[in-house]
Design a protein around this motif. Structure first.
Motif, mmCIF file in Angstrom:
data_model
loop_
_atom_site.group_PDB
_atom_site.id
_atom_site.type_symbol
_atom_site.label_atom_id
_atom_site.label_comp_id
_atom_site.label_asym_id
_atom_site.label_seq_id
_atom_site.Cartn_x
_atom_site.Cartn_y
_atom_site.Cartn_z
ATOM 1 N N SER A 23 -35.916 58.092 8.627
ATOM 2 C CA SER A 23 -36.266 59.037 7.578
ATOM 3 C C SER A 23 -37.764 59.307 7.647
ATOM 4 C CB SER A 23 -35.901 58.485 6.200
ATOM 5 O OG SER A 23 -36.598 57.284 5.932
ATOM 6 N N GLY A 24 -38.150 60.493 7.253
ATOM 7 C CA GLY A 24 -39.561 60.821 7.182
ATOM 8 C C GLY A 24 -40.174 61.293 8.482
ATOM 9 N N ARG A 25 -39.471 61.151 9.560
ATOM 10 C CA ARG A 25 -39.978 61.574 10.868
ATOM 11 C C ARG A 25 -38.784 61.793 11.772
ATOM 12 N NH1 ARG A 25 -44.986 60.694 13.588
ATOM 13 N NH2 ARG A 25 -45.733 59.379 11.875
ATOM 14 N N SER A 26 -38.899 62.729 12.683
ATOM 15 C CA SER A 26 -37.794 62.999 13.588
ATOM 16 C C SER A 26 -37.473 61.759 14.423
ATOM 17 C CB SER A 26 -38.136 64.162 14.507
ATOM 18 O OG SER A 26 -37.111 64.363 15.450
ATOM 19 N N PHE A 27 -36.216 61.419 14.437
ATOM 20 C CA PHE A 27 -35.775 60.221 15.153
ATOM 21 C C PHE A 27 -36.085 60.306 16.636
ATOM 22 C CE2 PHE A 27 -33.551 56.360 15.317
ATOM 23 C CZ PHE A 27 -32.670 56.361 16.376
ATOM 24 N N SER A 28 -36.072 61.507 17.171
ATOM 25 C CA SER A 28 -36.306 61.673 18.607
ATOM 26 C C SER A 28 -37.722 61.293 19.027
ATOM 27 C CB SER A 28 -36.015 63.114 19.029
ATOM 28 O OG SER A 28 -36.880 63.994 18.347
ATOM 29 N N ASN A 29 -38.623 61.116 18.051
ATOM 30 C CA ASN A 29 -39.985 60.694 18.366
ATOM 31 C C ASN A 29 -40.081 59.211 18.704
ATOM 32 O OD1 ASN A 29 -41.014 63.235 17.888
ATOM 33 N ND2 ASN A 29 -41.571 62.811 15.770
ATOM 34 N N TYR A 30 -39.059 58.463 18.374
ATOM 35 C CA TYR A 30 -39.096 57.016 18.548
ATOM 36 C C TYR A 30 -38.406 56.565 19.827
ATOM 37 C CZ TYR A 30 -40.052 56.654 13.485
ATOM 38 O OH TYR A 30 -40.588 56.751 12.227
ATOM 39 N N VAL A 31 -39.047 55.672 20.535
ATOM 40 C CA VAL A 31 -38.312 54.777 21.421
ATOM 41 C C VAL A 31 -37.787 53.687 20.492
ATOM 42 C CG1 VAL A 31 -38.450 53.146 23.338
ATOM 43 C CG2 VAL A 31 -39.800 55.265 23.381
ATOM 44 N N VAL A 32 -36.511 53.378 20.564
ATOM 45 C CA VAL A 32 -35.894 52.478 19.587
ATOM 46 C C VAL A 32 -35.467 51.170 20.242
ATOM 47 C CG1 VAL A 32 -33.975 52.165 17.984
ATOM 48 C CG2 VAL A 32 -35.134 54.383 18.137
ATOM 49 N N GLY A 33 -35.869 50.097 19.630
ATOM 50 C CA GLY A 33 -35.470 48.782 20.105
ATOM 51 C C GLY A 33 -34.728 48.015 19.028
ATOM 52 N N TRP A 34 -33.939 47.058 19.462
ATOM 53 C CA TRP A 34 -33.258 46.137 18.558
ATOM 54 C C TRP A 34 -33.736 44.715 18.873
ATOM 55 C CZ3 TRP A 34 -30.012 47.280 14.528
ATOM 56 C CH2 TRP A 34 -29.504 48.583 14.466
ATOM 57 N N PHE A 35 -33.978 43.982 17.816
ATOM 58 C CA PHE A 35 -34.358 42.582 17.916
ATOM 59 C C PHE A 35 -33.479 41.787 16.955
ATOM 60 C CE2 PHE A 35 -38.386 42.571 20.316
ATOM 61 C CZ PHE A 35 -38.629 43.936 20.383
ATOM 62 N N ARG A 36 -33.459 40.498 17.145
ATOM 63 C CA ARG A 36 -32.746 39.642 16.213
ATOM 64 C C ARG A 36 -33.516 38.354 16.005
ATOM 65 N NH1 ARG A 36 -27.443 38.100 19.951
ATOM 66 N NH2 ARG A 36 -28.524 36.661 21.394
ATOM 67 N N GLN A 37 -33.266 37.754 14.863
ATOM 68 C CA GLN A 37 -33.909 36.485 14.560
ATOM 69 C C GLN A 37 -32.961 35.609 13.767
ATOM 70 O OE1 GLN A 37 -37.777 36.716 12.656
ATOM 71 N NE2 GLN A 37 -38.325 34.710 13.472
ATOM 72 N N ALA A 38 -32.692 34.446 14.304
ATOM 73 C CA ALA A 38 -31.867 33.460 13.627
ATOM 74 C C ALA A 38 -32.775 32.478 12.890
ATOM 75 C CB ALA A 38 -31.001 32.716 14.641
ATOM 76 N N PRO A 39 -32.278 31.841 11.855
ATOM 77 C CA PRO A 39 -33.091 30.890 11.103
ATOM 78 C C PRO A 39 -33.667 29.791 12.008
ATOM 79 C CG PRO A 39 -31.091 31.368 9.907
ATOM 80 C CD PRO A 39 -30.942 32.012 11.249
#
Length: 126
Positions: A23-39
């Protein structure tokens, strides 16, 4: 801003699809990554996708089981997770890079990202 959603409780061997909405900016401007963190563990790189969606790169622990994709027209990215294991249990975050392009293989560090969304919890029961 980015917002991850779609987490939940699933049995081992099951599947989930996470979404990352912009939201607030065109999604196509982002390189998108996924990360995760376990306790009690360090944040772990999961996957990244180029702005166009034509390039992807995965962490070794999810390669062959997870698929990252995006729909720029819908301002949304996805992480399809299959063959889930209890060790996949974590909070999952999507992040976006707005700066100049670097090889996707270098984007395993959180420092390469400019915007982070709130996480969504994934719990895999054995």
């Amino acid at each position: 801003q980015l917002q991850a959603s779609g987490g939940g409780l699933v049995q081992a061997g099951g599947s989930l699809r996470l979404s990352c909405a912009a939201s607030g900016r065109s999604f196509s401007n982002y390189v998108v990554g996924w990360f995760r963190q376990a306790p009690g563990k360090e944040r772990e790189f999961v996957a990244v996708i180029s702005r166009s969606g034509g390039g992807t790169y995965y962490g070794d622990s999810v390669k062959g089981r997870f698929t990252i994709s995006r729909d720029n027209a819908e301002n949304t990215g996805y992480l399809q997770m299959t063959g889930l294991k209890p060790e996949d249990t974590a909070s999952y975050y999507c992040a976006g890079r707005l700066r100049f392009v670097i090889p996707l293989s270098r984007m395993f560090s959180g420092a390469e990202y400019d915007v982070w969304g709130q996480g969504t919890q994934v719990t895999v029961s054995s």
